[in-house]
Scaffold this active site. Structure first.
Site, mmCIF file in Angstrom:
data_model
loop_
_atom_site.group_PDB
_atom_site.id
_atom_site.type_symbol
_atom_site.label_atom_id
_atom_site.label_comp_id
_atom_site.label_asym_id
_atom_site.label_seq_id
_atom_site.Cartn_x
_atom_site.Cartn_y
_atom_site.Cartn_z
ATOM 1 N N GLU A 107 0.753 -1.284 0.056
ATOM 2 C CA GLU A 107 0.084 0.219 0.226
ATOM 3 C C GLU A 107 1.037 1.282 0.118
ATOM 4 O OE1 GLU A 107 -3.618 -0.394 2.465
ATOM 5 O OE2 GLU A 107 -3.177 1.691 3.154
ATOM 6 N N ASP A 109 0.306 5.214 0.823
ATOM 7 C CA ASP A 109 -0.789 6.173 1.444
ATOM 8 C C ASP A 109 -0.505 7.664 1.186
ATOM 9 O OD1 ASP A 109 -2.139 3.903 1.902
ATOM 10 O OD2 ASP A 109 -1.655 3.922 3.977
ATOM 11 N N GLU A 111 -2.830 10.236 3.436
ATOM 12 C CA GLU A 111 -3.970 10.604 4.422
ATOM 13 C C GLU A 111 -3.901 11.815 4.906
ATOM 14 O OE1 GLU A 111 -4.723 6.301 6.359
ATOM 15 O OE2 GLU A 111 -2.821 7.107 7.170
ATOM 16 N N GLN A 124 -0.419 12.862 6.393
ATOM 17 C CA GLN A 124 0.529 11.614 6.813
ATOM 18 C C GLN A 124 0.455 10.797 5.466
ATOM 19 O OE1 GLN A 124 -0.003 9.461 10.748
ATOM 20 N NE2 GLN A 124 -1.004 7.973 9.119
ATOM 21 N N THR A 125 1.802 10.181 5.249
ATOM 22 C CA THR A 125 2.063 9.197 4.331
ATOM 23 C C THR A 125 2.714 7.992 4.969
ATOM 24 O OG1 THR A 125 4.388 10.063 3.951
ATOM 25 C CG2 THR A 125 2.512 10.965 2.502
ATOM 26 N N GLU A 136 5.285 5.651 8.935
ATOM 27 C CA GLU A 136 4.620 6.841 8.830
ATOM 28 C C GLU A 136 5.523 8.118 8.662
ATOM 29 O OE1 GLU A 136 4.020 4.892 11.219
ATOM 30 O OE2 GLU A 136 1.973 4.167 11.307
ATOM 31 N N ARG A 281 10.037 4.553 19.808
ATOM 32 C CA ARG A 281 9.075 3.518 19.213
ATOM 33 C C ARG A 281 9.469 2.429 18.969
ATOM 34 N NH1 ARG A 281 5.922 5.065 13.673
ATOM 35 N NH2 ARG A 281 4.547 3.144 13.591
#
Length: 295
Positions: A107, A109, A111, A124-125, A136, A281
């Site tokens: 995918e 994206d 967004e 946001q990609t 992200e 993270r």
């Protein structure tokens, strides 16, 4: 002589057949949403102009909406002009993306995360490969995307994925497959656009909910262009470097010097989150591509 003619005829047939298969592998879109796309949910919330050249998606308390391309593609260049939800759009999400619809999906994206009136829109990609995302990046757009249409594009080839806004590169994901980094190169993807309720996370981590009294929320689309390799079941036609598959040519294998300057400008002045800088993270074990060059 008869054998020679037979061989010659076979050769001409083989070449003609190969050229035909390559030629049908690329499409230049019609510009008519009714011909190139189908509604994937809530047709009552999809409004298309009589000539098919513009389309709107509506979100209200009843439903959101979405549409998808009739064809699937493996590599190419896609442009779409979009005008985002105006006013207080907190909690809304407009997604414009390529997706393979497989269990281990690929995918690509865009967004657009709605905002409280007066606050900048966040874009946001994300990149999914073999079902894994966590890639992200977020930027603030440097203009008001609700006042007019702007062009959001994807260049996807054997070498790189480049996401651009009005021709300015905002995201590059390079093919470092030779270094063990996953890259979407086998699964064909369709083009989709959806408008939906994402107020559990979209705006300030879900703190700002949708104010339904400000609805309905409408995003608009026009002037799209799809120049891509149409999936016919055999990836070799899409992976070939040919005049038809122009995006696979060497000159599109990396950013130009001008594109690099713009890309650095976006990252310096407009980027607000980059997964490759989020050591907490990933517990100080960043994905491998984070240590590799983007161009």
């Amino acid at each position: 002589m008869k054998n020679f003619h037979t061989v010659l005829i076979f050769f001409i047939w083989f070449v003609s057949s190969s050229l035909f298969q390559v030629s049908v592998a690329s499409i230049v879109s019609t510009g008519d949403f009714n011909k190139d796309f189908f509604v994937i949910w809530s047709p009552t919330h999809v409004n298309t102009s009589a000539d098919g050249h513009t389309r709107g998606l509506k979100l209200d308390q009843e439903s959101g909406a979405g549409f998808a391309s009739n064809q699937m593609f493996l590599f190419g260049k896609i442009d779409m002009q979009i005008k985002l939800v105006p006013g207080d759009s907190a909690g809304t999400v407009l997604a414009y993306y390529l997706a393979s619809d497989q269990p281990n999906r690929d995918e690509i994206d865009f967004e657009f995360l709605g905002n409280v009136s007066g606050q900048p829109y966040i874009l946001q990609t994300n990149i999914f490969v073999d079902g894994t995302d966590n890639r992200e990046e977020r930027i603030y757009l440097w203009f008001d995307p609700t006042k007019d249409f702007h062009t959001y594009s994807v260049l996807w080839n054997l070498h790189q994925i480049v996401l651009t806004v009005d021709m300015i590169p905002i995201r590059v994901y390079r093919n470092h497959g030779d270094k063990g980094v996953a890259f979407p190169r086998w699964q064909p993807m369709s083009l989709k656009a959806t408008l939906w309720n994402g107020d559990s996370w979209a705006t300030r981590g879900g703190q700002d909910k949708i104010d339904w009294t400000k609805g309905p929320f409408i995003a608009s689309f026009k002037n799209y262009n799809i120049d891509a390799c149409v999936w016919n079941g055999n990836p070799r036609f899409c992976r070939a470097a040919s005049p038809t598959n122009w995006w696979n040519q060497y000159k599109f294998s990396t950013l130009t010097s001008t594109q690099r300057r713009w890309f650095k400008w976006v990252r310096k002045y407009h980027m607000i989150y980059d997964y490759c800088l989020d050591n907490e993270r990933f517990q100080n074990n960043l994905p491998r591509e984070c240590s590799l060059p983007k161009y």
